[in-house]
Enzyme design. Structure first.
Site, mmCIF file in Angstrom:
data_model
loop_
_atom_site.group_PDB
_atom_site.id
_atom_site.type_symbol
_atom_site.label_atom_id
_atom_site.label_comp_id
_atom_site.label_asym_id
_atom_site.label_seq_id
_atom_site.Cartn_x
_atom_site.Cartn_y
_atom_site.Cartn_z
ATOM 1 N N GLY A 7 0.822 -1.214 0.000
ATOM 2 C CA GLY A 7 0.000 0.000 0.000
ATOM 3 C C GLY A 7 0.854 1.262 0.000
ATOM 4 O O GLY A 7 0.394 2.335 0.389
ATOM 5 N N PHE A 11 -2.213 7.205 0.385
ATOM 6 C CA PHE A 11 -1.995 8.461 1.126
ATOM 7 C C PHE A 11 -0.942 8.279 2.223
ATOM 8 O O PHE A 11 0.122 8.912 2.200
ATOM 9 C CB PHE A 11 -3.345 8.932 1.697
ATOM 10 C CG PHE A 11 -3.255 9.906 2.830
ATOM 11 C CD1 PHE A 11 -2.373 10.987 2.797
ATOM 12 C CD2 PHE A 11 -4.077 9.750 3.951
ATOM 13 C CE1 PHE A 11 -2.308 11.893 3.866
ATOM 14 C CE2 PHE A 11 -4.015 10.650 5.000
ATOM 15 C CZ PHE A 11 -3.117 11.710 4.968
ATOM 16 N N TYR A 173 -15.324 -1.655 8.308
ATOM 17 C CA TYR A 173 -13.892 -1.355 8.268
ATOM 18 C C TYR A 173 -13.234 -1.690 9.599
ATOM 19 O O TYR A 173 -12.168 -2.314 9.661
ATOM 20 C CB TYR A 173 -13.697 0.126 7.926
ATOM 21 C CG TYR A 173 -12.285 0.614 8.073
ATOM 22 C CD1 TYR A 173 -11.242 0.055 7.333
ATOM 23 C CD2 TYR A 173 -11.971 1.638 8.965
ATOM 24 C CE1 TYR A 173 -9.937 0.508 7.481
ATOM 25 C CE2 TYR A 173 -10.675 2.093 9.112
ATOM 26 C CZ TYR A 173 -9.663 1.525 8.372
ATOM 27 O OH TYR A 173 -8.379 1.969 8.518
HETATM 28 C C1 UD1 Z 1 -11.607 8.106 10.827
HETATM 29 C C2 UD1 Z 1 -11.588 7.316 9.553
HETATM 30 C C3 UD1 Z 1 -11.235 5.928 9.834
HETATM 31 C C4 UD1 Z 1 -9.882 5.903 10.467
HETATM 32 C C5 UD1 Z 1 -9.929 6.716 11.727
HETATM 33 C C6 UD1 Z 1 -8.584 6.781 12.382
HETATM 34 C C7 UD1 Z 1 -12.930 7.720 7.619
HETATM 35 C C8 UD1 Z 1 -14.294 7.852 7.062
HETATM 36 N N1 UD1 Z 1 -12.871 7.403 8.901
HETATM 37 O O1 UD1 Z 1 -12.692 7.682 11.660
HETATM 38 O O2 UD1 Z 1 -11.196 5.184 8.661
HETATM 39 O O3 UD1 Z 1 -9.503 4.633 10.779
HETATM 40 O O4 UD1 Z 1 -10.364 8.018 11.442
HETATM 41 O O5 UD1 Z 1 -7.692 7.437 11.566
HETATM 42 O O6 UD1 Z 1 -11.931 7.890 6.936
HETATM 43 N N2 UD1 Z 1 -17.977 14.679 10.279
HETATM 44 C C9 UD1 Z 1 -18.493 15.956 10.100
HETATM 45 N N3 UD1 Z 1 -18.747 16.401 8.829
HETATM 46 C C10 UD1 Z 1 -18.516 15.626 7.722
HETATM 47 C C11 UD1 Z 1 -17.989 14.322 7.906
HETATM 48 C C12 UD1 Z 1 -17.727 13.880 9.199
HETATM 49 O O7 UD1 Z 1 -18.709 16.686 11.068
HETATM 50 O O8 UD1 Z 1 -18.761 16.094 6.605
HETATM 51 C C13 UD1 Z 1 -17.720 14.214 11.651
HETATM 52 C C14 UD1 Z 1 -18.248 12.818 11.915
HETATM 53 O O9 UD1 Z 1 -19.592 12.862 12.277
HETATM 54 C C15 UD1 Z 1 -17.350 12.381 13.070
HETATM 55 C C16 UD1 Z 1 -16.024 13.096 12.783
HETATM 56 O O10 UD1 Z 1 -16.322 14.121 11.857
HETATM 57 O O11 UD1 Z 1 -17.861 12.831 14.281
HETATM 58 C C17 UD1 Z 1 -14.926 12.235 12.230
HETATM 59 O O12 UD1 Z 1 -15.398 11.600 11.088
HETATM 60 P P1 UD1 Z 1 -14.460 10.743 10.082
HETATM 61 O O13 UD1 Z 1 -13.254 11.497 9.718
HETATM 62 O O14 UD1 Z 1 -15.328 10.270 8.991
HETATM 63 O O15 UD1 Z 1 -14.095 9.486 10.888
HETATM 64 P P2 UD1 Z 1 -13.763 8.726 12.192
HETATM 65 O O16 UD1 Z 1 -14.988 8.013 12.573
HETATM 66 O O17 UD1 Z 1 -13.132 9.588 13.235
#
Ligand code: UD1
Length: 340
Positions: A7, A11, A173
């Site tokens: 991989g 990124f 995941y």
């Molecule tokens: C993320 C990753 C996960 C990774 C982990 C650790 C994704 C989708 N998730 O989990 O794969 O293993 O970090 O590195 O890549 N949110 C908003 N607005 C948006 C999208 C999300 O407010 O448009 C909020 C979500 O509700 C959540 C937070 O941001 O509370 C974090 O979301 P996200 O980055 O998707 O993922 P994690 O669940 O923290």
């Protein structure tokens, strides 16, 4: 050392392979080059799926350590993704581990994730350390985002999650990452070698994929701001995460390849300075001189409320301490190229 990075065109893998090279290692990369990722192959690059036994065997020739990043990440689109997540992440890891056993490659660094913990760790003022029940739709719809104590309903306080916390995957995941760790542990217990699992918290930085169902929130906000739109912050914006810069994650990998644990050992890889999603959005919006974030009250099924890491074990045993703080990291991320 001779190091294979699976991989290594993705990124995080790109940064890890570069940092290992800069540290003086002889690095080769195995990557399937999903249409989302990719630069031109060079002589140390094998384009192959980690599930391809012959390609894995060829790539393992002469290798001292494997750094395993090949995986499908993120939340995905829907359950139709399930076989591909399990295929890439778990069958892929199984093929790799079997190949390492055949080739006598005895050292592995696994890219794991904080998603293995599900909800982080919590404390109830009446009941002490407490695992919250999964949040229910009715509460989320009513704007009650904080998890409550299953015994008394009191609001729980989040505390740092350490590596001995129970594994409670809440998504496909996450389940595949727990399975990867368990497969690696079984491989190690069978006497095949030693392994370090690096549980990454919310990684961001240059080369992050743009806004897709597989992207983390930092990339989603960055893409919105670049298009002149306000970041849309879900829930009330007070959910906490640990945002860690990809250069720190790469540094943790460089340290991890120098460590030979007793069997299997997991480490949080985090900044140690948690932030709310609202604060991260505000820092990025400020760095990009864009519109202020909008807190929407929307929520996603399966999202956890807070995950805040203890960085203590990685500091003590790997010598890892993150260097990049949130404001500095967001300033760098504001102008960084993303992966399309
Ligand atoms: C993320 C990753 C996960 C990774 C982990 C650790 C994704 C989708 N998730 O989990 O794969 O293993 O970090 O590195 O890549 N949110 C908003 N607005 C948006 C999208 C999300 O407010 O448009 C909020 C979500 O509700 C959540 C937070 O941001 O509370 C974090 O979301 P996200 O980055 O998707 O993922 P994690 O669940 O923290």
């Amino acid at each position: 050392m001779r190091i294979l990075v699976t991989g290594g065109a993705g990124f995080i893998g790109t940064h890890v392979a570069g940092a290992l090279h800069d540290a003086g290692h002889d690095v080769t990369v195995l990557d399937v080059l999903h249409p989302a990722a990719h630069s031109s192959p060079d002589p140390t690059f094998a384009r192959a799926d980690v599930r391809d036994r012959d390609a894995v065997d060829a790539a393992l020739d002469g290798v001292d350590v494997v750094v395993h990043h090949a995986a499908m990440v993120g939340m995905g689109v829907d359950l139709a993704d399930l076989p591909e997540y399990v295929g890439c992440n778990d069958l892929g890891t199984a093929v790799l581990l079997a190949g390492m056993a055949r080739a006598g490659v005895r050292r592995l660094v696994l890219a794991s994730s904080m998603v293995v913990y599900g909800e982080g760790a919590y404390q109830c003022s009446a009941h002490g350390p407490t695992a919250p029940a999964p949040r229910v739709e009715g509460d989320l719809a009513a704007g009650r985002f904080e998890p409550g104590c299953p015994s008394c309903g009191r609001r729980l306080e989040p505390v740092d999650v350490d590596e001995d916390a129970p594994l409670r995957p809440r998504s496909v995941y996450a389940a595949t990452k727990v399975a990867q760790e368990h497969l690696v542990q079984a491989w190690s217990i069978a006497g095949a070698g030693t392994a370090v699992a690096l549980r990454y918290h919310n990684v961001y930085g240059p080369g992050m994929p743009r806004d897709t169902p597989y992207s983390g929130v930092a990339a989603i906000f960055r893409s919105a701001l670049a298009a002149g739109r306000a970041p849309r912050v879900f829930e009330d914006g007070a959910q906490r995460r640990d945002f860690v810069h990809v250069s720190d994650v790469a540094a943790a990998n460089v340290l991890a390849v120098g460590v030979v644990p007793d069997g299997f050992r997991a480490f949080n890889v985090a900044s140690g300075r948690p932030a709310t999603v609202g604060a991260m959005a505000a820092a990025l919006a400020a760095a990009m001189d864009g519109p202020a974030p909008v807190v929407t009250g929307d929520y996603r099924a399966g999202d956890v409320r807070h995950v805040v890491a203890s960085p203590a074990r990685a500091a003590a045993e790997l010598g890892f301490t993150a260097r990049v703080g949130l404001d500095e990291g967001m300033r760098d991320f504001a102008t960084a190229a993303l992966r399309s």
